[in-house]
Motif scaffolding. Sequence first.
Motif, PDB file in Angstrom:
ATOM      1  N   UNK A   1       3.863   3.888  -2.222  1.00  0.00           N
ATOM      2  CA  UNK A   1       4.314   3.919  -3.617  1.00  0.00           C
ATOM      3  C   UNK A   1       5.577   3.091  -3.839  1.00  0.00           C
ATOM      4  N   UNK A   2       6.310   2.810  -2.761  1.00  0.00           N
ATOM      5  CA  UNK A   2       7.578   2.100  -2.924  1.00  0.00           C
ATOM      6  C   UNK A   2       7.375   0.673  -3.430  1.00  0.00           C
ATOM      7  N   UNK A   3       6.142   0.149  -3.365  1.00  0.00           N
ATOM      8  CA  UNK A   3       5.936  -1.225  -3.822  1.00  0.00           C
ATOM      9  C   UNK A   3       6.408  -1.395  -5.251  1.00  0.00           C
ATOM     10  N   UNK A   4       6.122  -0.397  -6.120  1.00  0.00           N
ATOM     11  CA  UNK A   4       6.505  -0.520  -7.527  1.00  0.00           C
ATOM     12  C   UNK A   4       8.010  -0.401  -7.686  1.00  0.00           C
ATOM     13  N   UNK A   5       8.624   0.500  -6.946  1.00  0.00           N
ATOM     14  CA  UNK A   5      10.079   0.608  -7.026  1.00  0.00           C
ATOM     15  C   UNK A   5      10.743  -0.698  -6.608  1.00  0.00           C
TER      16      UNK A   5
ATOM     17  N   UNK B   1       2.224 -17.899  -3.143  1.00  0.00           N
ATOM     18  CA  UNK B   1       1.102 -17.003  -2.877  1.00  0.00           C
ATOM     19  C   UNK B   1       1.121 -16.647  -1.409  1.00  0.00           C
ATOM     20  N   UNK B   2       1.272 -15.366  -1.131  1.00  0.00           N
ATOM     21  CA  UNK B   2       1.288 -14.902   0.250  1.00  0.00           C
ATOM     22  C   UNK B   2       0.050 -14.098   0.556  1.00  0.00           C
TER      23      UNK B   2
ATOM     24  N   UNK C   1      12.009  -6.721  -0.533  1.00  0.00           N
ATOM     25  CA  UNK C   1      11.180  -5.744  -1.226  1.00  0.00           C
ATOM     26  C   UNK C   1       9.825  -6.276  -1.621  1.00  0.00           C
ATOM     27  N   UNK C   2       9.727  -7.597  -1.833  1.00  0.00           N
ATOM     28  CA  UNK C   2       8.443  -8.190  -2.196  1.00  0.00           C
ATOM     29  C   UNK C   2       7.384  -7.884  -1.142  1.00  0.00           C
ATOM     30  N   UNK C   3       7.768  -7.914   0.124  1.00  0.00           N
ATOM     31  CA  UNK C   3       6.799  -7.714   1.192  1.00  0.00           C
ATOM     32  C   UNK C   3       6.252  -6.283   1.216  1.00  0.00           C
ATOM     33  N   UNK C   4       6.930  -5.339   0.551  1.00  0.00           N
ATOM     34  CA  UNK C   4       6.390  -3.978   0.486  1.00  0.00           C
ATOM     35  C   UNK C   4       5.048  -3.959  -0.229  1.00  0.00           C
TER      36      UNK C   4
END
Length: 599
Positions: A26-30, A138-139, A109-112
Amino acid sequence: MSDERFLVDLRGLVDILSHHLYSSPRVYLRELIQNARDAVVARHEIDPDSPEQISITVDEASGAVIVRDQGIGLTEQEMRDVLATIGASSKREDFARTRRKYLGQFGIGLLSCFLIADRIEVRSRSARTADAATISWVGSADGTFAISPATEPLAEPGTEVRVKARPDEWEWTQPHRVRLLAERFAGLLELPVALHRGPVLPAEIVSQRTQPWRGSAQEMEDWAHQELGFRPLAILPVAVPGAGVRGLAFIADSPGQVGTRRGDTVYSKGMFVTDSSVQLVPSWAYFVRLVVEAGDLPLTASREALQDSFTIDAVKEQVGIQVRQGIERFAENDPAGFSRFLDVHAKGLMAMAVSDDDMLDLVSQSVKWETNEGYQTLAQMRRRAEVVLYTTSMTDFTAFAPILAARGTPLVNASYVYGREILRRLVERPLRGARLRAFDAGRFIDELQRPLAGDTAAQLLEEQARPVLQQLGVALDLREFSPVTVPVLFVGASGDAEFNAAGDDQADGDDAWGALLSDLVTAAESSASHGPRLVVNVGSTSVRAFGTIKDRYVREEAIAGLYVIGRLTAGERLQPQDAVLLNRALQALMTAAGDAETE
């Protein structure tokens, strides 16, 4: 455009992120909201008139989430620098150092997002130059990334991140889940975060909620009820301006588990960090739940906790002081509310006071104990009396409380859980006020006045009572004391008592203490053991009435009845033979009373 490889295996890096850095996908959105917020702040520093809104769009059909900001943006070189630095090491401290350096510029944080997706698409346009191009990054989870000019340029500086979930992680991009997460993470952000959940529903601002510590008293209480699940008994403000920390301490309305704190809610610059922190409140304040803005306190690399540091230790100490002072004000300003607090938490406070000096002081000042003068705090008693006695025996308290009250000497009932340990600790502390001493029942009785020589009523009583009590295996001890409503005291076979030799040595020949000593209680060594004895108060009106009983049988049964009453008063467990004695005594007295009426 050519594909370039990360400097490490991206799959391995994602495994590190998921197993060692982040607690949940869920941390991706944070992280996306946090990066957007940082980018907006960074742009505002060079352009105070720049727009500040962040938008989150949910594409339910494709399982994608798009987060847009109009922040500082990124250049092509900045994208490469960030990823190269991240790829160079998988150490947690390197993650934190990279994050601090590129705060507001993409960040780790992007890599989360790889926790839920195999592909991340980014479009970014730098605000540092007027004609900056929009760059596409684009990764992919296969370990490659591509950087090129964007086919669809952004109209304004800023960044747009698009994340499409894998089928097994679809739940994290569902509209209802995104809404809950956005409200959770960004609810207290001061800049607007707009959520778009489809073409039909209007955009919803999920941020800019009233921060609890800035709300009204009712809003504070409602926040605790909604977020923590209880209506607080009291709400105490806390603030450490030097660290930028500000918030509230809520006193829970249920006992909880002594010594175990359920965790505090921490925000940093308005972004939710955690609701399970145990770093900011001393362990003794287990009944407190905190909500704070962490201000300048640094976060860990995952941004899910505060970094341990000397600063956080200093903040913790200040919070503890403010909680204790707040409780003292609570006791002074709201006696009824404080009484409810003690009803709920007294046992927990006592448990913590056994080992914590701060809590020991709080218990001494605030917790009311049962005494022979009503319920009082130890501090109150020690301000009013020259000596305060305590007993860890409920039976001794019950038996001797009225006698000591008649002498004006406070007696504390320390027979409850943790009472013995707390009073012993307080005896050892050189606090102001009365001396605190353990009560020795045997020594006290030995100091009681004996009947005056020539007291014929006492002599007659001894002649009549001693043979009866000898048959019961009990010695007779005649004394005279107040109040006259106490006819007898029963002392069991054990004469052990608590003493504090060091405490008594502190008397240093004090005349007042010496006078009290002869009349009361304490000594530097244990009193000698006695066999069971019945201490009969010859000053009692009911005892002196024995001289008027002419029938020897009635006198003997009445004496046996006094023995049983003494055992009951002392809290002794009655044996079957005791019940027989009491029944016979009652029958004899009732028969004698009936015979007297017929004469």
